[in-house]
Design a protein around this motif. Structure first.
Motif, mmCIF file in Angstrom:
data_model
loop_
_atom_site.group_PDB
_atom_site.id
_atom_site.type_symbol
_atom_site.label_atom_id
_atom_site.label_comp_id
_atom_site.label_asym_id
_atom_site.label_seq_id
_atom_site.Cartn_x
_atom_site.Cartn_y
_atom_site.Cartn_z
ATOM 1 N N GLY A 1 -1.515 3.099 12.944
ATOM 2 C CA GLY A 1 -2.100 2.007 12.172
ATOM 3 C C GLY A 1 -1.296 1.708 10.918
ATOM 4 O O GLY A 1 -1.101 0.528 10.564
ATOM 5 N N LEU A 2 -0.819 2.751 10.246
ATOM 6 C CA LEU A 2 0.019 2.554 9.066
ATOM 7 C C LEU A 2 1.320 1.841 9.446
ATOM 8 O O LEU A 2 1.787 0.946 8.731
ATOM 9 C CB LEU A 2 0.334 3.902 8.407
ATOM 10 C CG LEU A 2 -0.814 4.609 7.696
ATOM 11 C CD1 LEU A 2 -0.369 5.986 7.215
ATOM 12 C CD2 LEU A 2 -1.331 3.781 6.524
ATOM 13 N N ARG B 1 -4.098 7.082 13.105
ATOM 14 C CA ARG B 1 -3.943 6.592 11.739
ATOM 15 C C ARG B 1 -2.483 6.284 11.448
ATOM 16 O O ARG B 1 -2.147 5.275 10.824
ATOM 17 C CB ARG B 1 -4.465 7.620 10.735
ATOM 18 C CG ARG B 1 -4.275 7.187 9.275
ATOM 19 C CD ARG B 1 -4.816 8.237 8.304
ATOM 20 N NE ARG B 1 -4.584 7.814 6.923
ATOM 21 C CZ ARG B 1 -3.476 8.048 6.236
ATOM 22 N NH1 ARG B 1 -2.473 8.706 6.818
ATOM 23 N NH2 ARG B 1 -3.342 7.642 4.990
ATOM 24 N N GLU C 1 5.806 -10.429 6.439
ATOM 25 C CA GLU C 1 5.406 -11.340 5.356
ATOM 26 C C GLU C 1 6.520 -11.473 4.324
ATOM 27 O O GLU C 1 6.800 -12.579 3.831
ATOM 28 C CB GLU C 1 4.147 -10.810 4.669
ATOM 29 C CG GLU C 1 2.863 -10.981 5.434
ATOM 30 C CD GLU C 1 1.675 -10.578 4.584
ATOM 31 O OE1 GLU C 1 1.488 -11.167 3.501
ATOM 32 O OE2 GLU C 1 0.953 -9.647 4.981
ATOM 33 N N TRP D 1 1.649 3.472 3.073
ATOM 34 C CA TRP D 1 2.623 3.090 4.097
ATOM 35 C C TRP D 1 3.866 3.978 4.043
ATOM 36 O O TRP D 1 4.560 4.138 5.039
ATOM 37 C CB TRP D 1 3.010 1.619 3.929
ATOM 38 C CG TRP D 1 1.972 0.664 4.430
ATOM 39 C CD1 TRP D 1 1.052 0.889 5.416
ATOM 40 C CD2 TRP D 1 1.737 -0.675 3.968
ATOM 41 N NE1 TRP D 1 0.258 -0.230 5.600
ATOM 42 C CE2 TRP D 1 0.659 -1.209 4.729
ATOM 43 C CE3 TRP D 1 2.340 -1.480 3.008
ATOM 44 C CZ2 TRP D 1 0.178 -2.499 4.552
ATOM 45 C CZ3 TRP D 1 1.852 -2.774 2.826
ATOM 46 C CH2 TRP D 1 0.790 -3.277 3.576
ATOM 47 N N ARG E 1 0.850 -1.195 0.000
ATOM 48 C CA ARG E 1 0.000 0.000 0.000
ATOM 49 C C ARG E 1 0.881 1.239 0.000
ATOM 50 O O ARG E 1 1.726 1.420 0.879
ATOM 51 C CB ARG E 1 -0.903 0.003 1.236
ATOM 52 C CG ARG E 1 -1.946 -1.109 1.238
ATOM 53 C CD ARG E 1 -2.595 -1.242 2.607
ATOM 54 N NE ARG E 1 -3.089 0.034 3.111
ATOM 55 C CZ ARG E 1 -3.467 0.242 4.372
ATOM 56 N NH1 ARG E 1 -3.368 -0.745 5.266
ATOM 57 N NH2 ARG E 1 -3.908 1.426 4.756
ATOM 58 N N ARG F 1 1.853 -0.219 11.960
ATOM 59 C CA ARG F 1 1.584 -1.633 12.245
ATOM 60 C C ARG F 1 1.340 -2.412 10.957
ATOM 61 O O ARG F 1 1.801 -3.554 10.805
ATOM 62 C CB ARG F 1 0.392 -1.766 13.200
ATOM 63 C CG ARG F 1 0.688 -1.306 14.628
ATOM 64 C CD ARG F 1 -0.443 -1.689 15.571
ATOM 65 N NE ARG F 1 -1.697 -1.009 15.240
ATOM 66 C CZ ARG F 1 -2.054 0.176 15.723
ATOM 67 N NH1 ARG F 1 -1.248 0.820 16.564
ATOM 68 N NH2 ARG F 1 -3.211 0.712 15.389
ATOM 69 N N GLY F 2 0.627 -1.796 10.021
ATOM 70 C CA GLY F 2 0.373 -2.459 8.748
ATOM 71 C C GLY F 2 1.655 -2.709 7.977
ATOM 72 O O GLY F 2 1.864 -3.805 7.427
ATOM 73 N N LEU F 3 2.531 -1.702 7.931
ATOM 74 C CA LEU F 3 3.792 -1.855 7.218
ATOM 75 C C LEU F 3 4.680 -2.889 7.900
ATOM 76 O O LEU F 3 5.321 -3.710 7.224
ATOM 77 C CB LEU F 3 4.517 -0.505 7.141
ATOM 78 C CG LEU F 3 5.893 -0.513 6.471
ATOM 79 C CD1 LEU F 3 5.829 -1.095 5.065
ATOM 80 C CD2 LEU F 3 6.472 0.892 6.438
ATOM 81 N N GLN F 4 4.701 -2.884 9.225
ATOM 82 C CA GLN F 4 5.521 -3.857 9.937
ATOM 83 C C GLN F 4 5.031 -5.279 9.676
ATOM 84 O O GLN F 4 5.831 -6.214 9.506
ATOM 85 C CB GLN F 4 5.511 -3.553 11.430
ATOM 86 C CG GLN F 4 6.629 -4.238 12.194
ATOM 87 C CD GLN F 4 6.796 -3.651 13.574
ATOM 88 O OE1 GLN F 4 5.838 -3.175 14.177
ATOM 89 N NE2 GLN F 4 8.005 -3.705 14.103
ATOM 90 N N GLY F 5 3.720 -5.455 9.604
ATOM 91 C CA GLY F 5 3.179 -6.766 9.275
ATOM 92 C C GLY F 5 3.547 -7.193 7.862
ATOM 93 O O GLY F 5 3.855 -8.363 7.608
ATOM 94 N N TYR F 6 3.545 -6.244 6.942
ATOM 95 C CA TYR F 6 3.917 -6.530 5.558
ATOM 96 C C TYR F 6 5.387 -6.944 5.472
ATOM 97 O O TYR F 6 5.736 -7.901 4.775
ATOM 98 C CB TYR F 6 3.664 -5.296 4.701
ATOM 99 C CG TYR F 6 4.042 -5.462 3.245
ATOM 100 C CD1 TYR F 6 3.206 -6.110 2.344
ATOM 101 C CD2 TYR F 6 5.250 -4.953 2.769
ATOM 102 C CE1 TYR F 6 3.556 -6.259 1.010
ATOM 103 C CE2 TYR F 6 5.610 -5.095 1.436
ATOM 104 C CZ TYR F 6 4.754 -5.741 0.558
ATOM 105 O OH TYR F 6 5.108 -5.887 -0.762
#
Length: 404
Positions: free
Chosen positions: A186-187, A183, A197, A167, A164, A189-194
């Motif tokens: 949240g970004l 927000r 992966e 990020w 995304r 955490r999303g990037l760290q999860g990516y």
């Protein structure tokens, strides 16, 4: 009083302020929108010297309590897990971590990938409307750099599609009291999860690519988990948004100088020198990241306390008339052109060869395939990205006669 580096007028055109600061002295106290204070270096000679000054280190541990109170605002645990990449390292660790990146971003390797980059550029232009108008950020510049990056570092297509772009906003400071903080977190955490992966995929499906080599280095103990995640973080963010921004600034410059746009369109052999001049004229890397003195030090006549942040204005240096004749004029054939758009010294951008290839291919393709390229409206209505260290535009509405 510190000079404020904020506001719509400043972000739209910072060059009048930079000219004023250059004329006064090389180093100034400044304040960023987040409230962070720093020392800004403006002239070419002073900037070149600062970028090569061995007294100035990059590791955040050098920052003093005043700096840390406002600048270390990426929350835990991400601050410790994503902030130990190349930009925040000093030798010898910096030297060790930089080697694999230099190997995979070597100019000879990048040259060999140019045909593939051209295919990617053409695919994006094919998807633009047959006739204008179109937004060249949303339709081209926001996608081309990441598709190229994925090819270069070995990011699998499925994961590349899942990235995304928002990020990349995690590098823009958002203080603890800012209403946008939830927000922002949240970004993060999303990037760290990516990133988790990506590294898990490369561990399960290793290949001959940069990402696999970094994962192997961590498995062998050369990199810590935090250093691995930070380097993947840096690759994904620095390999995307700065090139998107640089395409935006370059296109804005050419569209504002239609005679230069026509000159480049009619003489594509000028692309290498034109790209260097566009980098000098308006760089996406407006300011460098932090540097610190370990002890109170003199910097071009200004006493800098230990641990205060020192930032170099690359844009101000690149418009210094004492180094560049007619510095505020756009000359696509300028030579020599020793601009500092990619920095200098040990922290010179390792992706410079890739960025140059991307810019040459992207601009050449757009000018060749979109005849009559011009603004679709009033360019003064185009909003500039309110980033602290970078220059770029949010959108770029254009029109053209047809799509070739």
């Amino acid at each position: 009083m510190p000079v404020p580096l904020s506001g719509t007028e400043y972000k739209t055109d910072p060059y009048p302020l930079y000219a004023e600061l250059r004329e006064q002295c090389p180093v100034h106290a400044v304040e960023f929108p987040s409230g962070v204070h720093a020392w800004l270096v403006t002239g070419y000679d002073a900037a070149h010297a600062a970028l090569n000054d061995k007294r100035l280190g990059k590791h955040h541990s050098r920052g003093n309590d005043r700096w840390r109170a406002r600048a270390s605002i990426m929350p835990a645990p991400q601050h410790s897990q994503l902030q130990v990449h190349l930009l925040h390292q000093d030798p010898p660790k910096h030297t060790e971590m930089r080697k694999p990146v230099l190997t995979w971003f070597a100019p000879q390797r990048i040259e060999g990938l140019r045909p593939r980059f051209q295919e990617l550029a053409d695919e994006l232009v094919d998807a633009l409307p047959a006739e204008g108008p179109a937004d060249l950020i949303a339709g081209f510049a926001a996608h081309f750099p990441f598709r190229v990056l994925a090819e270069v570092i070995g990011l699998p297509p499925v994961l590349a599609k899942a990235f995304r772009r928002e990020w990349g906003q995690v590098v823009a400071p958002v203080g603890p009291a800012d209403p946008g903080r939830p927000r922002y977190e949240g970004l993060l955490r999303g990037l760290q999860g990516y990133i988790a992966e990506v590294t898990a995929d490369k561990r399960a499906n290793p290949g001959e690519d940069l990402l696999s080599s970094l994962v192997r280095a961590q498995d062998e103990g050369t990199l810590t988990v935090e250093e691995l995640d930070s380097m993947v973080f840096q690759l994904l963010v620095a390999g995307q948004e700065p090139v998107t921004n640089q395409l935006g600034t370059a296109l804005m410059t050419l569209l504002r100088h239609p005679e230069k746009l026509a000159e480049l369109r009619d003489a594509p052999e000028l692309l290498p020198s034109a790209v260097e001049e566009l980098l000098r004229f308006d760089s996406a890397f407006e300011l460098t990241t932090w540097r610190f003195f370990a002890e109170d030090s003199d910097l071009h006549g200004t006493r800098i306390p230990a641990g205060d942040s020192v930032i170099v204005s690359l844009c101000a240096a690149n418009r210094d008339p004492r180094r560049f004749e007619d510095a505020d004029e756009l000359d696509l054939t300028r030579s020599p052109n020793p601009h500092l758009a990619f920095g200098h010294g040990i922290h010179f951008c390792p992706g410079a060869a890739l960025a140059r290839a991307e810019l040459q291919i992207a601009l050449g393709t757009l000018l060749r395939r979109l005849p009559g390229l011009r603004f679709a409206g009033d360019p003064s209505d185009i909003a500039w990205v309110p980033a602290v260290l970078a220059r770029g535009v949010r959108c770029l509405p254009v029109t053209y006669d047809r799509r070739r």
